[in-house]
Design an enzyme around this catalytic site. Structure first.
Site, PDB file in Angstrom:
ATOM      1  N   ALA A 156     -18.114   4.259  12.782  1.00  0.00           N
ATOM      2  CA  ALA A 156     -19.481   4.754  12.582  1.00  0.00           C
ATOM      3  C   ALA A 156     -19.723   5.920  13.539  1.00  0.00           C
ATOM      4  O   ALA A 156     -20.687   5.940  14.294  1.00  0.00           O
ATOM      5  CB  ALA A 156     -20.509   3.641  12.782  1.00  0.00           C
ATOM      6  N   GLY A 215     -21.946  11.731  19.620  1.00  0.00           N
ATOM      7  CA  GLY A 215     -21.519  11.230  20.918  1.00  0.00           C
ATOM      8  C   GLY A 215     -20.030  10.943  20.934  1.00  0.00           C
ATOM      9  O   GLY A 215     -19.305  11.367  21.850  1.00  0.00           O
ATOM     10  N   HIS A 216     -19.545  10.248  19.911  1.00  0.00           N
ATOM     11  CA  HIS A 216     -18.106  10.009  19.798  1.00  0.00           C
ATOM     12  C   HIS A 216     -17.334  11.332  19.703  1.00  0.00           C
ATOM     13  O   HIS A 216     -16.286  11.514  20.333  1.00  0.00           O
ATOM     14  CB  HIS A 216     -17.797   9.199  18.540  1.00  0.00           C
ATOM     15  CG  HIS A 216     -18.334   7.807  18.531  1.00  0.00           C
ATOM     16  ND1 HIS A 216     -19.302   7.399  17.644  1.00  0.00           N
ATOM     17  CD2 HIS A 216     -18.045   6.727  19.292  1.00  0.00           C
ATOM     18  CE1 HIS A 216     -19.577   6.123  17.847  1.00  0.00           C
ATOM     19  NE2 HIS A 216     -18.833   5.685  18.851  1.00  0.00           N
ATOM     20  N   GLN A 274     -16.077  -9.094  20.960  1.00  0.00           N
ATOM     21  CA  GLN A 274     -17.176  -8.649  21.800  1.00  0.00           C
ATOM     22  C   GLN A 274     -18.548  -8.822  21.132  1.00  0.00           C
ATOM     23  O   GLN A 274     -19.552  -8.329  21.632  1.00  0.00           O
ATOM     24  CB  GLN A 274     -16.981  -7.197  22.237  1.00  0.00           C
ATOM     25  CG  GLN A 274     -17.030  -6.146  21.153  1.00  0.00           C
ATOM     26  CD  GLN A 274     -16.585  -4.780  21.658  1.00  0.00           C
ATOM     27  OE1 GLN A 274     -15.403  -4.560  21.920  1.00  0.00           O
ATOM     28  NE2 GLN A 274     -17.530  -3.866  21.823  1.00  0.00           N
ATOM     29  N   LYS A 298     -23.044   6.549  28.133  1.00  0.00           N
ATOM     30  CA  LYS A 298     -24.132   5.802  27.509  1.00  0.00           C
ATOM     31  C   LYS A 298     -23.914   4.296  27.692  1.00  0.00           C
ATOM     32  O   LYS A 298     -24.858   3.541  27.896  1.00  0.00           O
ATOM     33  CB  LYS A 298     -24.237   6.176  26.041  1.00  0.00           C
ATOM     34  CG  LYS A 298     -25.423   5.569  25.320  1.00  0.00           C
ATOM     35  CD  LYS A 298     -24.966   4.470  24.412  1.00  0.00           C
ATOM     36  CE  LYS A 298     -26.149   3.839  23.689  1.00  0.00           C
ATOM     37  NZ  LYS A 298     -25.710   2.701  22.848  1.00  0.00           N
ATOM     38  N   GLN A 337     -19.925  -0.687  30.623  1.00  0.00           N
ATOM     39  CA  GLN A 337     -18.612  -0.779  29.986  1.00  0.00           C
ATOM     40  C   GLN A 337     -17.616   0.161  30.653  1.00  0.00           C
ATOM     41  O   GLN A 337     -16.465  -0.213  30.914  1.00  0.00           O
ATOM     42  CB  GLN A 337     -18.726  -0.442  28.500  1.00  0.00           C
ATOM     43  CG  GLN A 337     -17.398  -0.335  27.774  1.00  0.00           C
ATOM     44  CD  GLN A 337     -17.577  -0.026  26.316  1.00  0.00           C
ATOM     45  OE1 GLN A 337     -17.737  -0.926  25.503  1.00  0.00           O
ATOM     46  NE2 GLN A 337     -17.576   1.259  25.960  1.00  0.00           N
ATOM     47  N   ILE A 351     -24.724  11.715  24.914  1.00  0.00           N
ATOM     48  CA  ILE A 351     -25.222  12.706  23.958  1.00  0.00           C
ATOM     49  C   ILE A 351     -26.468  12.130  23.294  1.00  0.00           C
ATOM     50  O   ILE A 351     -26.486  10.978  22.861  1.00  0.00           O
ATOM     51  CB  ILE A 351     -24.158  13.046  22.900  1.00  0.00           C
ATOM     52  CG1 ILE A 351     -22.867  13.530  23.577  1.00  0.00           C
ATOM     53  CG2 ILE A 351     -24.682  14.115  21.941  1.00  0.00           C
ATOM     54  CD1 ILE A 351     -23.024  14.775  24.423  1.00  0.00           C
ATOM     55  N   MET A 405     -27.536   8.634  21.364  1.00  0.00           N
ATOM     56  CA  MET A 405     -26.806   8.407  20.120  1.00  0.00           C
ATOM     57  C   MET A 405     -26.041   7.093  20.196  1.00  0.00           C
ATOM     58  O   MET A 405     -25.416   6.771  21.196  1.00  0.00           O
ATOM     59  CB  MET A 405     -25.845   9.565  19.847  1.00  0.00           C
ATOM     60  CG  MET A 405     -26.556  10.842  19.471  1.00  0.00           C
ATOM     61  SD  MET A 405     -25.404  12.120  18.913  1.00  0.00           S
ATOM     62  CE  MET A 405     -26.579  13.423  18.503  1.00  0.00           C
TER      63      MET A 405
END
Length: 285
Positions: A34, A38-39, A63, A151, A155, A178, A186
């Protein structure tokens, strides 16, 4: 140019073996698909720093705390592949569950000290699932550098500690969050927001910025926290899991930003859990 998609570990290792022999630097961008801008900013960073780039797409069942959350997680592989074409990534690794957790899989990677706070406190076992799958992806891709967004700052810190503690020879690189034009961080989960909720969602970042500004002017966090939660609830957020000021190193609770610190927030809006964090300028005593 179509993206090369590999689904089996033996295929991936056949590709990376030749890259290593040639002395090339391999970068990996682990994702659950998805893909959004940002990715893609992580992919761009990897392309700039590495000779070869692998993007992984794997929705990790370990997770997720609720089966419904796993079932509802957006899966858009065809669209993801189209988005990656312009970056000319070398491989998209999209393994099945059997390639990550084969029959009889019985190992769990657990990072102590920073996984029982923030999201870890509200999603028991979540970071064990993250650490386990990322360990697998690091070893399967044999990458030299890995790129994660700030973000998901907790993690990022967990992955860095895991790689260091297990002596995995990889550099874990954090990249800036982002945001949409209205300030919303995002996230793939933003796709689950209704039109009405999407209009309200940027209030999370706005309240965080307002709180950070007040901290910069010398206010104590205790005086600001309750007001921030109240403002989020007034904006339509039904539950605030946390709204906290913590140190960047170790994620310790702070009252004032006397050291590098960040504001962290997680709140529910129309059934969707949104998380965010922002840097808070250090204000020495």
């Amino acid at each position: 140019m179509s993206v090369r998609i590999l689904r089996h570990l033996d295929e991936l290792r056949a590709a990376t073996r030749g890259w290593h022999r040639a002395g090339e630097i391999i970068g990996v961008v682990p994702t659950m698909g998805a893909l959004h801008d940002g990715h893609l900013s992580l992919v761009a960073a990897a392309k700039a720093a590495c000779d070869r780039v692998i993007v992984t797409i794997f929705v990790n069942p370990k997770q997720f705390n609720q089966a419904s959350d796993l079932d509802n997680y957006p899966r858009t592989e065809e669209e993801d592949a189209r988005k990656l074409e312009r970056f000319a990534v070398d491989v998209v690794y999209a393994p099945g569950v059997d390639q990550i957790y084969p029959a009889g899989f019985a190992t769990n990677v657990s990072v102590g000290g920073m996984t029982d706070v923030l999201c870890g406190a509200h999603r028991p076992g979540h970071f064990d699932g993250v650490a386990t799958v990322v360990t697998k992806l690091f070893t399967q891709t044999s990458a030299d550098k890995a790129f994660f967004g700030e973000k998901d700052f907790q993690q990022l810190m967990v992955v860095k500690r895991m790689a260091r503690d297990l002596d995995i020879p990889i550099e874990v690189i954090g990249c800036p969050t982002i945001r949409e034009e209205d300030g919303l961080a995002m996230s793939s989960r933003n796709l689950l927001l209704s039109d009405r909720a999407r209009i309200r969602a940027p209030r999370l970042a706005e309240v965080m910025e307002e709180t950070a500004e007040a901290l910069g002017q010398g206010a104590s966090f205790g005086a600001l926290q309750a007001r921030a939660v109240s403002e989020l609830e007034a904006a339509g957020f039904t539950d605030v899991d946390y709204f906290e000021l913590r140190s960047c190193a170790g994620l310790r609770l702070l009252e004032r930003p006397r050291e590098p610190a960040r504001l962290f927030a997680a709140a529910w809006l129309a059934g969707v859990r949104l998380i965010d964090n922002i840097d808070v300028p250090e204000r020495p005593a």
